[in-house]
Design an enzyme around this catalytic site. Sequence first.
Site, short mmCIF file in Angstrom:
data_model
loop_
_atom_site.label_atom_id
_atom_site.label_comp_id
_atom_site.label_asym_id
_atom_site.label_seq_id
_atom_site.Cartn_x
_atom_site.Cartn_y
_atom_site.Cartn_z
N LYS A 23 60.80 37.44 44.21
CA LYS A 23 59.56 37.46 44.83
C LYS A 23 57.96 37.38 43.76
CE LYS A 23 60.84 39.44 49.29
NZ LYS A 23 60.78 40.90 49.95
N SER A 63 60.16 43.12 55.07
CA SER A 63 59.49 43.21 53.87
C SER A 63 57.93 43.04 54.17
CB SER A 63 59.96 42.30 52.76
OG SER A 63 60.10 41.17 53.08
#
Length: 802
Positions: free
Chosen positions: A724, A681
Amino acid sequence: MAQKRSEQLLSLPLLPLKGQIVFPTMIVPLEVGREKSMRAVEQAMNEGRRMVLAMQKDAKNETPTPDDIYLVGTLVEIKQVVKVPGGTFKVVFEGLSRARIDHYVFEDPYFRVAVVEVPDEVSRSAEAEVLMRMVINQYERYVKSSKKVPPESLVTAVQIEEPGRLADTVAAYLTTLDLKDKQAVLEAFDVVERLERVSDILTREMEVLDLERKINVRVRKQMEKSQREYYLREQIKAIQKELGERDDRGTEAEIFRQKIEELGLPDEVKEKALREVDRLEKMPPMAAEAVVVRNYLEWITSLPWSVTTEDQVDLKKAEEILESEHYGLKKPKDRILEYLAVRKLVSKMKGPILCLAGPPGVGKTSLAKSVANALGRKFVRMSLGGVRDEAEIRGHRRTYVGALPGRIIQGMRQAGTRNPVFLLDEIDKMSSDFRGDPASALLEVLDPEQNHAFVDHYMEVPFDLSDVLFITTANVVWNIPRPLLDRMELIQLSGYTEDEKVEIAKRHLLPKQRRDHGLTEENLEVSENVLRTIVREYTREAGVRNLERQLATICRKVAREIATGDAQTVRVTTQNLHSFLGAPRYQWGRREKEDQVGVATGMVYTEVGGDILPIEVSLMKGKGQLILTGKLGEVMKESAQAGLSYIRSRARDLGLDEDFHSQYDIHIHVPEGAVPKEGPSAGIAMATAVVSALTRRPVRADVAMTGEITLRGRVLPIGGVKEKLLGAHRAGITHIILPRENEKDLEEVPGNVRKKLQVHLVDHMDEVLRLALLDVKEGEEQILPPPDALGMEDAHPNSPVV
């Protein structure tokens, strides 16, 4: 019935006897202690020492009435009265003749009765002679067979010539005789009838003695000389067999049989248990195998085979309990209430297997306890952290010394019901070694299609776990074996927002710590601003565990001040907070303060929640070597290489020399180098940082990004979006670059956080560069002029702000 009776009624005091009969011609010492009885004795002494003794029907009755006393008794003469310590009399009575109570003269202050004296016949009929001889012969045999009657009594009986007196004497010597039989002999006024009753009694007693002798012979043949205990047990068995009944207390085997019958076991289990009882019955009690079988039967009979608790199906009440004990956590609460709703509509359903996954301190374990509270069920917790042995789950086979069932069966025994809430804590912390894989052993437990017949190695019989509500907890999902995870319904618990943490501290943590430290609201005042400061500057976590520790520290210091008398009320403010907790440990907002070249902000998802991650790139003259540091995993390294390949393929569009890679060594470093990092990611963040370093265009410090990059520059979706974004929000980020395919995940982000973040959805790396890179600062040297339309103001029309 021909009887000679005196027509004259005698008015005499009456003494009721408890559990004793006095026959005529007998001299008997008795202790007299009841008030009425003592007055009757005193009155008899004043009237000529004569009175009547009659037996009570119930020996335990301390205050008998005329209806509780037999109507036939004995006319006696008092020979001696002695007062003994304690205020009672010891009286010696001599029986004179039978007496029948005609009526009671009065009952207070003692019993006084009108009686008819019934003397025995003096003449001896032929029938009486025959019966006398028969009784003497029977009594002689009885004395020889029984060890309970002294032989001297036979000499006394042989010398008696009166038939009535003989019957009375023999009846008196039969100590094992029931009192009702003795009363029947006393009530027989006719001597022939009296002798017949005594003869019948002797015949019955001889049959009992013969039966005892037969039993003794049978037992003696079966007994070994050295086993006295065995002899006693066999004697009990033989007696029970002859009587056709079993002892109420029962042997150990009988106790187990009774428990097995009462438990309502399934047929298969009942058959197995009864076989084990039969084995136990045939074994010597101290044999080693008997101990094993006994332990097994104790486990079988102590499990809740049919005991269940009734669920509370009041949805509103259950919702109130969940809301009062936990703030937030809407998704798990909704799932529990859905389960309750289905339970209310369906009488029989399989218990779901829920897996609460999330960072430490967000309330997974305490939520499971609240579920048990809301359902009204028992709660059992089993920690799986560090479990390596399959036998911990399934138990050991009984062939092993000291074998026990597994912890699942032990938990069911602890719960005492077959439908508890069973928490399997830290399911991601299990490991395996040469002793087996406990995760594989859990498959049968957590599979709704199999757990109705879970077989423990020790129990060897199926146990129904389908009514159990299993809840598992884990910090990370990827450590759980895939087949095990497939059998569970996953519920993700995210980290708390700052507002949620403040609210939790206000509602739950602070009141709890006050109680635990003996403080009240008057003793300690903490404002909401102080709680927010503690969250920002003294903790960095997804949950609230460290927050609770900081509050405990404050409470301890306040308790000391109050205990020493230095203060009665302490107000904690943002100005004096450092005196309780020291200097702030963390800086609020860790994002870069300035826009920098070669530094991009990525987003990561760790075990403690979401966070941001700066990615630094440095260029050095060289031969195109790509250097990666920061303890990166293989997937992360490959993402960096893919990003560099994309940049090389788009060098002309980016204003770079096509052979720039042969002139420079590119060093990519991710700080906090001691911490391992893995995952794809960070691909777009690393590529953005490299482009920034090559073009000398700064990366916006208020932008954080996440997404996987392909060689063609496509941006692929990633996981952990909610965590996140929460981490980025905590760090002060205001703009988020996110793969367009992750748009659906934004629904899980709390509304108050979404309002403070501008989320840009992208499909391609070109859009990322347009959003993240600024123009070159004045005076800065650049490789090539920046391409047009790369600023935030001219964002691509396909990059909406959410």
